[in-house]
Enzyme design. Structure first.
Site, PDB file in Angstrom:
ATOM      1  N   GLU A 149       0.803  -1.233  -0.111  1.00 12.65           N
ATOM      2  CA  GLU A 149      -0.004  -0.046   0.138  1.00 12.65           C
ATOM      3  C   GLU A 149       0.991   1.139  -0.013  1.00 12.65           C
ATOM      4  OE1 GLU A 149      -2.708   0.335   3.512  1.00 12.65           O
ATOM      5  OE2 GLU A 149      -3.223   2.403   2.656  1.00 12.65           O
ATOM      6  N   ARG A 154       5.607 -12.745   9.466  1.00 18.21           N
ATOM      7  CA  ARG A 154       6.157 -11.446   9.108  1.00 18.21           C
ATOM      8  C   ARG A 154       7.485 -11.559   9.905  1.00 18.21           C
ATOM      9  NH1 ARG A 154       2.400  -7.734   9.186  1.00 18.21           N
ATOM     10  NH2 ARG A 154       3.915  -5.975   9.401  1.00 18.21           N
ATOM     11  N   LYS A 187       4.287   0.903   8.915  1.00 21.42           N
ATOM     12  CA  LYS A 187       4.690   2.234   8.043  1.00 21.42           C
ATOM     13  C   LYS A 187       4.092   3.486   8.729  1.00 21.42           C
ATOM     14  CE  LYS A 187       3.733  -0.224   3.917  1.00 21.42           C
ATOM     15  NZ  LYS A 187       2.395  -0.042   3.403  1.00 21.42           N
TER      16      LYS A 187
HETATM   17  P1  ATP Z   1       3.150  -2.123   7.625  1.00 24.11           P
HETATM   18  O1  ATP Z   1       2.335  -2.317   8.738  1.00 24.11           O
HETATM   19  O2  ATP Z   1       4.389  -1.851   7.699  1.00 24.11           O
HETATM   20  O3  ATP Z   1       2.460  -0.843   6.771  1.00 24.11           O
HETATM   21  P2  ATP Z   1       1.681  -3.741   5.694  1.00 24.11           P
HETATM   22  O4  ATP Z   1       1.369  -5.088   5.670  1.00 24.11           O
HETATM   23  O5  ATP Z   1       0.377  -2.932   6.226  1.00 24.11           O
HETATM   24  O6  ATP Z   1       2.803  -3.476   6.709  1.00 24.11           O
HETATM   25  P3  ATP Z   1       1.793  -3.406   3.044  1.00 24.11           P
HETATM   26  O7  ATP Z   1       2.224  -2.441   2.088  1.00 24.11           O
HETATM   27  O8  ATP Z   1       0.240  -3.773   2.925  1.00 24.11           O
HETATM   28  O9  ATP Z   1       2.024  -3.348   4.415  1.00 24.11           O
HETATM   29  O10 ATP Z   1       2.612  -4.739   2.760  1.00 24.11           O
HETATM   30  C1  ATP Z   1       2.831  -5.155   1.452  1.00 24.11           C
HETATM   31  C2  ATP Z   1       3.188  -6.726   1.599  1.00 24.11           C
HETATM   32  O11 ATP Z   1       4.340  -6.828   2.295  1.00 24.11           O
HETATM   33  C3  ATP Z   1       2.187  -7.488   2.196  1.00 24.11           C
HETATM   34  O12 ATP Z   1       2.070  -8.715   1.334  1.00 24.11           O
HETATM   35  C4  ATP Z   1       2.775  -7.915   3.798  1.00 24.11           C
HETATM   36  O13 ATP Z   1       2.142  -9.138   4.125  1.00 24.11           O
HETATM   37  C5  ATP Z   1       4.218  -7.546   3.469  1.00 24.11           C
HETATM   38  N1  ATP Z   1       4.881  -7.174   4.603  1.00 24.11           N
HETATM   39  C6  ATP Z   1       4.573  -6.407   5.336  1.00 24.11           C
HETATM   40  N2  ATP Z   1       5.357  -6.128   6.446  1.00 24.11           N
HETATM   41  C7  ATP Z   1       5.952  -7.238   6.609  1.00 24.11           C
HETATM   42  C8  ATP Z   1       7.014  -7.853   7.374  1.00 24.11           C
HETATM   43  N3  ATP Z   1       7.325  -7.286   8.577  1.00 24.11           N
HETATM   44  N4  ATP Z   1       7.399  -9.129   7.223  1.00 24.11           N
HETATM   45  C9  ATP Z   1       7.422  -9.692   6.016  1.00 24.11           C
HETATM   46  N5  ATP Z   1       6.384  -9.374   5.075  1.00 24.11           N
HETATM   47  C10 ATP Z   1       5.702  -7.924   5.239  1.00 24.11           C
HETATM   48 MG    MG Z   2      -1.193  -2.737   5.208  1.00 23.75          MG
END
Ligand code: ATP
Ligand code: MG
Length: 579
Positions: free
Chosen positions: A52, A278, A288
């Site tokens: 995102e 994760r 983020k």
């Molecule tokens: P954040 O909470 O850091 O914003 P998110 O899951 O909301 O993480 P996205 O942009 O939706 O962020 O993530 C893109 C992809 O990266 C998703 O498939 C998510 O599962 C993966 N991802 C995010 N954080 C991690 C992590 N700490 N380890 C492994 N994969 C991750």
């Molecule tokens: Mg997300």
């Protein structure tokens, strides 16, 4: 549609598409291999990385990128880069660009497969209408608070909304008018009609669409109705013909919903959602949203602050894509959440830079040393090895003269036990040069601080000289005062004082006040005169350093990427305040 991307890394070479070596297998790779064997997807492997664009990518995303792009590359498949841009209030095109840059920097390429969930807004809308027509979705007019109250809890079933049994005609009419902007935000939502008594809360008539009167960074003001993640994500996967939709464990409970939408909609394909744990790292936060707070509240200098776990931060800190990839490979892929010691990431960058970084001498906290018996006005050039790990990197000349700088730390007027470096009456070797002996100490008459040492040198002890083999207990790095260049050096520690800052109620209370130390009076050897962005060095005995973008010709600025293992620091720590 975007043109195929011809990516280049910072050295101008084309990107690696595949990891350096095929990683050992894991449960996801096993699933993919079995599917290929049974011809489940006609031999296709299509994965996606779906960030995102609401912040910059971090090291956790790197794990997901390496996994998704890695699996595709290993199986002659393709990995899509899809921006999950369904929440216009939080997203920005700046983030889209930085994410593309980061994926390329890591060494992966999506070829012509870059997509946006917003590309599918019309298709998603039509799918939603189809669900309404099938009696599987309805327009609800409960307020957000009411929806929450009706949802029930983990132990109690939810309650059906009084609007749940609206006719198909009424639902289509209301949904159309939601699209045309007739209603205010919060007036209505579109919900899937599943089961308010489901033990899985995600299945209790989840919201599919909400009214949001916000401009979107790509679709502008065309929409005032935006799909929720759970609906947009699975349908986007299906539209793109994804075979394996790999996501993190928190989506495990959403999988029944993922499957429900795709089953009810009879989409052309039905990707398999697979969840993995994760990445969590000690002393690091990886959301983020929280990283944005650090930036916005000024706790760091920006998203690329070298203390940040973002890829931009790691890059500025001097991490190489190779080290990040090899870290991701080493931590593996599992189904159980755990926390990885940040020391492991540091280990990877040390290993990598040990092989490739040129050794140089730099004095971070200079102490002036006058070599009394070295002739004034005389100088010489000494040969220094560029990298003992790689003889092909050759040697360079380092100038030596009567006045040199050593580290303040390398001298103790009253040396404690086990301190083997310079002290009054003691001898040490100056690396690549001579053995010197401390004969007297000059102090600031007001503060008592040691400001200069007087030493003598033994001319026989130069490398190659008759007494070159003479043993002393320490070898110090140094620079020639007349030849050294001034530099600023930034030293970093972890941003947080506790291994799990996310557990703190308010993470600002566990920030490390010493996470950044700026040293402005450093002196580096003259061979660094042309150091430019992207150059990495080992400053002997101090660690690995890289040139910071704040550098300009004449004003060198270096970041310490990682220190070398410091045995003395350990001893000192073990001794506590013994001295
Ligand atoms: P954040 O909470 O850091 O914003 P998110 O899951 O909301 O993480 P996205 O942009 O939706 O962020 O993530 C893109 C992809 O990266 C998703 O498939 C998510 O599962 C993966 N991802 C995010 N954080 C991690 C992590 N700490 N380890 C492994 N994969 C991750
Ligand atoms: Mg997300």
């Amino acid at each position: 549609m975007q043109k195929p991307t011809e990516g280049r890394n910072e050295n101008g070479a084309t990107h690696l598409i595949a990891p350096d070596a095929p990683p050992s297998s894991d449960f996801i790779r096993d699933i993919v291999a079995a599917d290929l064997k049974s011809n489940k997807h006609g031999g296709r492997v299509v994965t996606r990385f779906p960030p995102e664009p609401n912040g910059h990518l971090h090291i956790g995303h790197a794990k997901s990128i390496c996994l998704n792009f890695g699996i595709a590359a290993e199986n002659k498949g393709v990995c899509h880069l899809r921006f999950d841009d369904t929440n216009p209030t939080k997203e920005d095109v700046e983030y889209v660009e930085s994410m593309k840059e980061d994926v390329h920097w890591l060494g992966f390429d999506w070829r012509d497969k870059m997509f946006y969930a917003s590309d599918y807004f019309e298709q998603l809308y039509q799918y939603a209408v189809q669900l309404i027509q099938d009696g599987k979705a309805y327009v609800d007019s409960l307020s957000a608070d009411e929806v929450r109250a009706y949802r029930g809890t983990l132990t109690e079933p939810g309650k059906e909304s009084p609007y749940r049994n609206r006719s198909v005609e009424e639902n289509v009419d209301l949904f159309t008018r939601m699209r045309t902007g007739e209603f205010e935000e919060g007036a209505h939502t579109l919900r899937a009609k599943i089961d308010m008594a489901s033990p899985n809360v995600n299945m209790r008539d989840p919201v599919m669409y909400r009214i949001l009167k916000a401009s979107h960074h790509r679709t502008g003001d065309k929409w005032c109705l935006y799909p929720m993640y759970d609906f947009a994500h699975c349908v986007s996967d299906a539209i793109e013909g994804i075979t394996h939709s790999i996501c993190t464990l928190e989506f495990e409970d959403h999988r029944p919903l993922y499957d429900w939408f795709l089953d009810e909609l009879c989409t052309p394909c039905h990707p398999q959602q697979i969840e993995f744990a994760r990445l969590n790292l000690t002393y690091t936060m990886m959301s983020k949203r929280k990283l944005l707070a650090l930036v916005e509240d000024g706790y760091v200098r920006g998203w690329d602050d070298p203390r940040m776990p973002t890829l931009a931060g790691l890059r500025r800190r001097g991490y190489t894509p190779e080290a990040v990839r090899s870290f991701c490979e080493r931590i593996g892929v599992a189904k159980r959440n755990s926390t990885v010691d940040v020391a492991m990431l540091e280990h990877e960058i040390r290993e990598d830079l040990n092989k490739r970084a040129q050794r140089v001498m730099a004095v971070l906290r200079p102490l002036r040393v006058v070599i009394d018996n070295y002739p004034e006005g005389q100088g010489e050039e000494l040969a220094a090895v560029n990298n003992p790990e790689d003889p092909s990197m050759g040697t360079r000349k380092v100038p030596f003269s009567r006045v040199v700088y050593i580290e303040q730390d390398d001298f103790r007027e009253d040396p404690p036990k086990k301190f083997f470096r310079l002290a009054p009456g003691r001898e040490v070797r100056l690396r690549y040069a001579y053995i010197i002996k401390c004969v007297s100490v000059v102090k600031d008459e007001h503060t008592g601080e040691v400001v200069e040492l007087h030493c003598t040198y033994d001319p026989e002890t130069r490398s190659g000289g008759p007494a070159a083999a003479r043993k002393v207990k320490a070898t110090l790095h140094w620079v020639s005062a007349a030849h050294a260049l001034p530099a600023e050096v930034r030293l970093y520690e972890s941003l947080f004082t506790t291994p799990n800052p996310s557990e703190a109620e308010d993470f600002t209370t566990v920030l490390n006040p010493n996470s950044l130390e700026i040293l402005t009076s450093c002196r580096v050897e003259p061979s660094l005169v042309g150091a430019t962005l992207g150059n990495r060095y080992q400053f002997e005995r101090q660690g690995y350093f890289c040139v910071d973008p704040d550098s300009s010709p004449g004003t060198l600025v270096f970041n310490r990427t990682v220190s070398l293992k410091d045995a003395w620091a350990k001893i000192e720590k073990a001794q506590g305040s013994a001295e």
